[in-house]
Design a protein around this motif. Structure first.
Motif, PDB file in Angstrom:
ATOM      1  N   PRO A   1     122.042  -4.381 -18.061  1.00 50.28           N
ATOM      2  CA  PRO A   1     121.521  -3.726 -19.319  1.00 50.28           C
ATOM      3  C   PRO A   1     121.178  -2.251 -19.099  1.00 50.28           C
ATOM      4  N   GLU A   2     121.003  -1.833 -17.944  1.00 51.81           N
ATOM      5  CA  GLU A   2     120.593  -0.467 -17.625  1.00 51.81           C
ATOM      6  C   GLU A   2     122.192   0.315 -17.275  1.00 51.81           C
ATOM      7  N   ARG A   3     123.080  -0.567 -17.044  1.00 45.34           N
ATOM      8  CA  ARG A   3     124.144  -0.021 -16.613  1.00 45.34           C
ATOM      9  C   ARG A   3     124.264   0.898 -15.360  1.00 45.34           C
ATOM     10  N   LEU A   4     123.447   0.329 -14.190  1.00 43.10           N
ATOM     11  CA  LEU A   4     123.261   0.909 -13.065  1.00 43.10           C
ATOM     12  C   LEU A   4     123.773  -0.075 -11.928  1.00 43.10           C
ATOM     13  N   LEU A   5     124.597   0.204 -10.808  1.00 43.12           N
ATOM     14  CA  LEU A   5     124.992  -0.564  -9.750  1.00 43.12           C
ATOM     15  C   LEU A   5     124.621   0.013  -8.662  1.00 43.12           C
ATOM     16  N   TYR A   6     124.179  -0.763  -7.713  1.00 38.14           N
ATOM     17  CA  TYR A   6     123.647  -0.302  -6.501  1.00 38.14           C
ATOM     18  C   TYR A   6     124.124  -1.126  -5.328  1.00 38.14           C
ATOM     19  N   CYS A   7     124.517  -0.405  -4.067  1.00 42.73           N
ATOM     20  CA  CYS A   7     125.172  -0.963  -2.949  1.00 42.73           C
ATOM     21  C   CYS A   7     123.986  -0.764  -1.877  1.00 42.73           C
ATOM     22  N   PRO A   8     123.238  -1.727  -1.591  1.00 44.05           N
ATOM     23  CA  PRO A   8     122.005  -1.348  -0.592  1.00 44.05           C
ATOM     24  C   PRO A   8     122.573  -1.126   0.843  1.00 44.05           C
TER      25      PRO A   8
ATOM     26  N   PHE B   1     131.663  -2.041 -14.819  1.00 41.97           N
ATOM     27  CA  PHE B   1     131.895  -1.508 -13.906  1.00 41.97           C
ATOM     28  C   PHE B   1     132.340  -0.051 -14.296  1.00 41.97           C
ATOM     29  N   ASP B   2     133.202   0.054 -15.094  1.00 36.99           N
ATOM     30  CA  ASP B   2     133.952   1.430 -15.628  1.00 36.99           C
ATOM     31  C   ASP B   2     132.799   2.353 -16.344  1.00 36.99           C
ATOM     32  N   GLU B   3     132.106   1.370 -17.090  1.00 38.82           N
ATOM     33  CA  GLU B   3     131.150   2.403 -17.918  1.00 38.82           C
ATOM     34  C   GLU B   3     129.409   2.375 -17.306  1.00 38.82           C
TER      35      GLU B   3
END
Length: 515
Positions: A254-261, A310-312
């Motif tokens: 929903p927040e369009r935030l992707l994170y690799c820890p 992923f793209d947006e």
């Protein structure tokens, strides 16, 4: 003059007679060609016949017009009156893919030649209105992506199954951030897994007010992203082809935030932020936080949705100086307080194999002993191309190997040196300042030494457990830890983390220049 006129009249008369004769011959040939004269007769019904309803002839009645109907079947209506019949074209029942294969087999084509499908479509003239060539190419790409999705799902299933195997030695790719928490209550974890959400199956537009879709990068963040792109291009031959692994990310859709820890790079702090985004009522302190967040923020269910979201979305990663990260991992996992059997076994292995001073009775390995152990394990990992069994886990693994920055193309690269500033800017840009924090949740231990390692100052120590000596490790910098290490060994360690250094713009000169 009169003779010339008579001559022209005779020529015109001969021409008219010739044409008339030819037309008569053609008409006679038609009538004598075996065609029914009824084809040339126009019949009209009488008024009495028009008033009555026609009835079908009896079944056994003789069919006088059978020959005419057979002729009618042979000769289409548009060709009646012409001798002979035209053979109707049979519809092509082969699919486009099969037709293309037949055409390709009939042509002498070099294996290096490209654009064959487009060339075939142009030759066949099969472009239809409203269907462009790009549509066909997209269908082929989707077919390839579905194959990649199946491979990715197989990898994820394999990783999940491998995590259930509790061996003393584990693959570097499989270990989680805090294995000590995994062994507390497996039954409770399994029951809790049933409540975790699955990946989204339908596209839902993001909230423009509280999402990271319209992020504006500062000059500093743009410079970091350009630094990564330039380094990846320079190291392309060394890195080779990599496949994008969506499973490495934590998906706040929903927040369009992707994170690799990355372990020991504020991963606990930002996973706590993701936990707050979930609005979950679970206790984040019980069990393994990394495992919880992985299950609570899975990738979308289909490959097509993953690619679109992923793209947006804004992709983020937090990095730090590789050698500082090694020191932090040592202080937390090898010198810090722990009851985890995995790390206790690791400590015992270091002391038994790498301790030269046999008179020392401490159960906590020194940094020099741990350095030799880490270097040997990284050598083992490289020699076996990452497939061998090693004792070190993701805390000591190069993060460029885990988060694949050259193929994932992260938008926001936060550095530990400016963690608070970068995190605050990202949170504000996403409109999430009322939901997220920028506190450092898991600092290195700075408290007293115990039998299980150095405690954090915020944790209480039982009476009689604290040892007399007090060591405040926070006063020592990473360079202080490296002063006892020979430069030749530091260079060897640098080679294992070289991509981390080059891709994210860190330098090891101060460590390599030590006396």
């Amino acid at each position: 003059m009169p003779e010339m006129v008579h001559k022209n009249l005779r020529t015109l008369l001969y021409y008219i007679c010739g044409v008339t004769l030819v037309c008569l011959c053609i008409e006679l040939s038609k009538r004598g060609g075996g065609l029914s004269p009824s084809l040339y007769v126009v019949e009209t019904a009488s008024n009495a016949e028009l008033k009555t309803t026609p009835h079908p002839p009896p079944i056994n009645a003789p069919d006088n017009n059978k020959k005419d109907r057979e002729t009618e079947e042979l000769i289409p209506r548009r060709n009646r009156g012409q001798p002979g019949t035209r053979e109707q074209e049979k519809p092509n029942t082969l699919s486009e893919k099969e037709q293309f294969k037949l055409w390709k087999a009939s042509m002498k084509i070099s294996p290096e030649e490209v654009g064959l499908f487009k060339k075939w479509k142009q030759e066949q003239g099969l472009r239809r209105k409203g269907k462009k060539q790009s549509d066909i190419e997209e269908q082929l790409e989707e077919a390839e992506e579905e194959e990649e999705e199946e491979e990715e799902e197989e990898i994820e299933e394999e990783e999940k199954s491998n995590k259930k195997i509790k061996n003393k030695t584990k693959s570097v790719e499989e270990l989680s951030d805090n294995p000590e928490e995994e062994s507390e209550d497996e039954d409770e974890e399994e029951e809790d897994e049933e409540e975790y959400p699955t990946g989204v199956t339908e596209y839902d537009p993001p909230d423009s007010q509280h999402s990271c879709t319209d992020l504006t990068l500062t000059d500093k963040l743009l410079e970091r992203a350009n630094q990564v792109s330039a380094a990846c291009e320079r190291l392309q031959d060394e890195i080779g082809d990599q496949r994008r692994l969506y499973s490495r990310l934590r998906w706040a859709v929903p927040e369009r935030l992707l994170y690799c820890p990355i372990f020991k790079a504020a991963s606990t702090s930002w996973l706590m932020n993701f936990f707050k985004l979930s609005n979950s009522t679970r206790n984040p302190k019980s069990g393994n936080l990394h495992t919880k967040i992985t299950n609570m923020f899975p990738p979308p269910a289909t490959f097509k949705l993953r690619k679109k979201i992923f793209d947006e979305s804004t992709k983020m990663i937090i990095v730090r100086h590789p050698f500082e990260r090694v020191v932090s991992a040592y202080r937390d996992k090898l010198a810090g307080f722990s009851r985890n059997p995995h790390y206790l076994e690791m400590r015992k292995h270091i002391i038994d194999k790498y301790r030269k001073n046999k008179k020392s009775k401490t159960s906590i390995p020194t940094f020099r002993e741990s350095f030799d152990f880490i270097l040997a394990e990284l050598d083992k990992m490289e020699n076996s191309q990452g497939k061998g069994k090693v004792l070190i886990d993701g805390h000591f693994m190069p993060y460029s190997r885990r988060c694949l920055p050259c193929v994932m193309k992260y938008d926001v690269i936060i550095k530990m040196e400016t963690l608070e500033e970068d995190s605050k800017y990202l949170i504000e840009q996403c409109g999430l300042e009322n939901r997220l924090d920028i506190l450092h949740e898991n600092p290195a231990p700075t408290g007293p030494e115990t039998d299980q390692g150095y405690k954090n100052k915020s944790k209480k120590v039982k009476k009689g457990q604290k040892k007399p000596q007090m060591v405040n490790s926070d006063t020592r910098t990473a360079q202080d830890y490296f002063r006892d290490i020979p430069v030749s060994k530091i260079k060897q360690l640098y080679q294992h983390y070289r991509q981390d250094f080059e891709i994210f713009g860190y330098s090891a000169e101060e460590y390599l220049a030590q006396d």
